[in-house]
Design a protein around this motif. Structure first.
Motif, PDB file in Angstrom:
ATOM      1  N   UNK A  83       0.862  -1.185   0.000  1.00 25.62           N
ATOM      2  CA  UNK A  83       0.000   0.000   0.000  1.00 25.62           C
ATOM      3  C   UNK A  83       0.897   1.233   0.000  1.00 25.62           C
ATOM      4  N   UNK A  84       0.645   2.190  -0.875  1.00 21.02           N
ATOM      5  CA  UNK A  84       1.346   3.482  -0.792  1.00 21.02           C
ATOM      6  C   UNK A  84       0.447   4.459  -0.069  1.00 21.02           C
ATOM      7  N   UNK A  85       1.011   5.251   0.837  1.00 22.37           N
ATOM      8  CA  UNK A  85       0.186   6.207   1.575  1.00 22.37           C
ATOM      9  C   UNK A  85       0.718   7.621   1.348  1.00 22.37           C
ATOM     10  N   UNK A  86      -0.198   8.542   1.057  1.00 15.16           N
ATOM     11  CA  UNK A  86       0.159   9.952   0.829  1.00 15.16           C
ATOM     12  C   UNK A  86      -0.682  10.803   1.788  1.00 15.16           C
ATOM     13  N   UNK A  87      -0.007  11.737   2.487  1.00 12.00           N
ATOM     14  CA  UNK A  87      -0.676  12.525   3.516  1.00 12.00           C
ATOM     15  C   UNK A  87      -0.811  13.990   3.096  1.00 12.00           C
ATOM     16  N   UNK A 157       5.930  -0.291  -5.825  1.00 13.38           N
ATOM     17  CA  UNK A 157       4.956  -0.730  -6.817  1.00 13.38           C
ATOM     18  C   UNK A 157       3.695  -1.316  -6.171  1.00 13.38           C
ATOM     19  N   UNK A 158       3.027  -0.513  -5.323  1.00 13.99           N
ATOM     20  CA  UNK A 158       1.903  -1.032  -4.553  1.00 13.99           C
ATOM     21  C   UNK A 158       0.668  -1.263  -5.418  1.00 13.99           C
ATOM     22  N   UNK A 159      -0.204  -2.174  -4.955  1.00 13.09           N
ATOM     23  CA  UNK A 159      -1.466  -2.409  -5.655  1.00 13.09           C
ATOM     24  C   UNK A 159      -2.456  -1.284  -5.381  1.00 13.09           C
ATOM     25  N   UNK A 160      -2.297  -0.634  -4.233  1.00 11.05           N
ATOM     26  CA  UNK A 160      -3.248   0.394  -3.796  1.00 11.05           C
ATOM     27  C   UNK A 160      -2.487   1.616  -3.304  1.00 11.05           C
ATOM     28  N   UNK A 161      -2.971   2.802  -3.659  1.00 11.29           N
ATOM     29  CA  UNK A 161      -2.467   4.026  -3.040  1.00 11.29           C
ATOM     30  C   UNK A 161      -3.621   4.682  -2.292  1.00 11.29           C
ATOM     31  N   UNK A 189      -3.263   1.108 -13.648  1.00  9.62           N
ATOM     32  CA  UNK A 189      -3.892  -0.031 -12.989  1.00  9.62           C
ATOM     33  C   UNK A 189      -3.869  -0.011 -11.474  1.00  9.62           C
ATOM     34  N   UNK A 190      -3.220   0.995 -10.887  1.00  6.66           N
ATOM     35  CA  UNK A 190      -3.158   1.071  -9.423  1.00  6.66           C
ATOM     36  C   UNK A 190      -4.482   1.611  -8.877  1.00  6.66           C
ATOM     37  N   UNK A 191      -5.013   0.934  -7.875  1.00  8.03           N
ATOM     38  CA  UNK A 191      -6.240   1.366  -7.210  1.00  8.03           C
ATOM     39  C   UNK A 191      -5.935   2.601  -6.363  1.00  8.03           C
ATOM     40  N   UNK A 192      -6.811   3.586  -6.384  1.00  9.23           N
ATOM     41  CA  UNK A 192      -6.587   4.796  -5.584  1.00  9.23           C
ATOM     42  C   UNK A 192      -7.813   5.093  -4.727  1.00  9.23           C
ATOM     43  N   UNK A 193      -7.554   5.304  -3.443  1.00  9.57           N
ATOM     44  CA  UNK A 193      -8.606   5.715  -2.511  1.00  9.57           C
ATOM     45  C   UNK A 193      -8.169   7.038  -1.903  1.00  9.57           C
TER      46      UNK A 193
END
Ligand code: ADP
Ligand code: ADP
Length: 230
Positions: A83-87, A157-161, A189-193
């Protein structure tokens, strides 16, 4: 298949605050999802549950095939690498350069120096900062610092950010640049929430919108709108 699934998830903080009241949701691979709602509605809690920054009081959560409540502590790094996390406030390490901030995310996984250097250059190029790799965060604009944070989130190269108000500290033009970047990442193709208060962006991009109020999902629409006047 669902990359994120929550089944009847509740969260009560130790001080008794009831932050989430029975959340059920599925997010499929490749989706781009905005999470909207008033301050205090539970958006951050919803997002923090996904990378186990917060644990649910009850309910089931699955992310990238990990069963979040059953996950042993020593497996948390494995989850977080997927998971990639951005704040909102970037959370860069101030004494490290852009390249070192990105490399830091990679050093735990046992790549060689050469592989790390290659990957750092790749992701910083992807966010348009190949010329500023050796700058410290204090030498970069807010938008550039957020690009470094996005590069860091991409490193493994996370599946989700997952992004919590990533444009909250940026002016409108800079925000559009960052959004375009997320758009490109999603196109690959990366999922983003993304939790956001940016009405203009949500209303122009027309993606899935999940609205949370009082700890509950009150709206979940494909090609939704921001839907609040503030
Ligand atoms: P949002 O992101 O929509 O502003 P949050 O998830 O941050 O909402 O907060 C939801 C509710 O939980 C709020 O009432 C907030 O004050 C409370 N809350 C958030 N974090 C904590 C915490 N660590 N301890 C106690 N209450 C908290
Ligand atoms: P550039 O960096 O090439 O100038 P921008 O970052 O300004 O591009 O814009 C990125 C994307 O967002 C473009 O597709 C543009 O059409 C769109 N965009 C920019 N500003 C707005 C706006 N205020 N409302 C709607 N769409 C916008």
């Amino acid at each position: 298949c669902a990359v994120i699934e929550m089944q009847d998830v509740w969260k009560e903080y130790p001080n008794g605050t009831q932050a989430l009241n029975g959340i059920s949701v599925q997010i499929q691979k490749g989706e781009f999802v905005y999470v909207v709602g008033p301050s205090g509605a539970g958006k951050s809690t919803f997002i923090k549950l996904m990378y186990r920054e917060v644990r649910p009081t009850r309910g089931h959560i699955f992310v990238n095939g990990f069963n979040i409540e059953r996950l042993k502590d020593h497996k948390i790094p494995l989850l977080r690498r997927s998971i990639g996390v951005v704040f909102q406030d970037f959370k860069l390490l101030p004494k490290l350069t852009a390249a070192e901030n990105v490399a830091f995310a990679l050093e735990v996984i046992g790549l060689s120096h050469k592989q790390i250097r290659k990957r750092v250059r790749e992701v910083l190029t992807q966010v348009g900062l190949e010329d500023k790799m050796d700058m410290l965060p204090s030498q970069l604009s807010g938008g550039e610092q957020q690009r470094v944070a996005v590069a860091r989130s991409l490193a493994n190269n996370p599946a989700v950010i997952i992004a919590d108000e990533p444009t909250g500290n940026l002016d409108p033009d800079t925000s559009w640049g960052i959004m375009r970047l997320f758009q490109h990442i999603n196109d690959r193709g990366t999922t983003i929430v993304m939790a956001t208060h940016n009405r203009e962006i949500v209303n122009s991009m027309r993606r899935r919108v999940i609205a949370i109020e009082n700890g509950m999902i009150v709206r979940d629409e494909e090609k939704g709108y921001y839907g609040y006047d503030e």
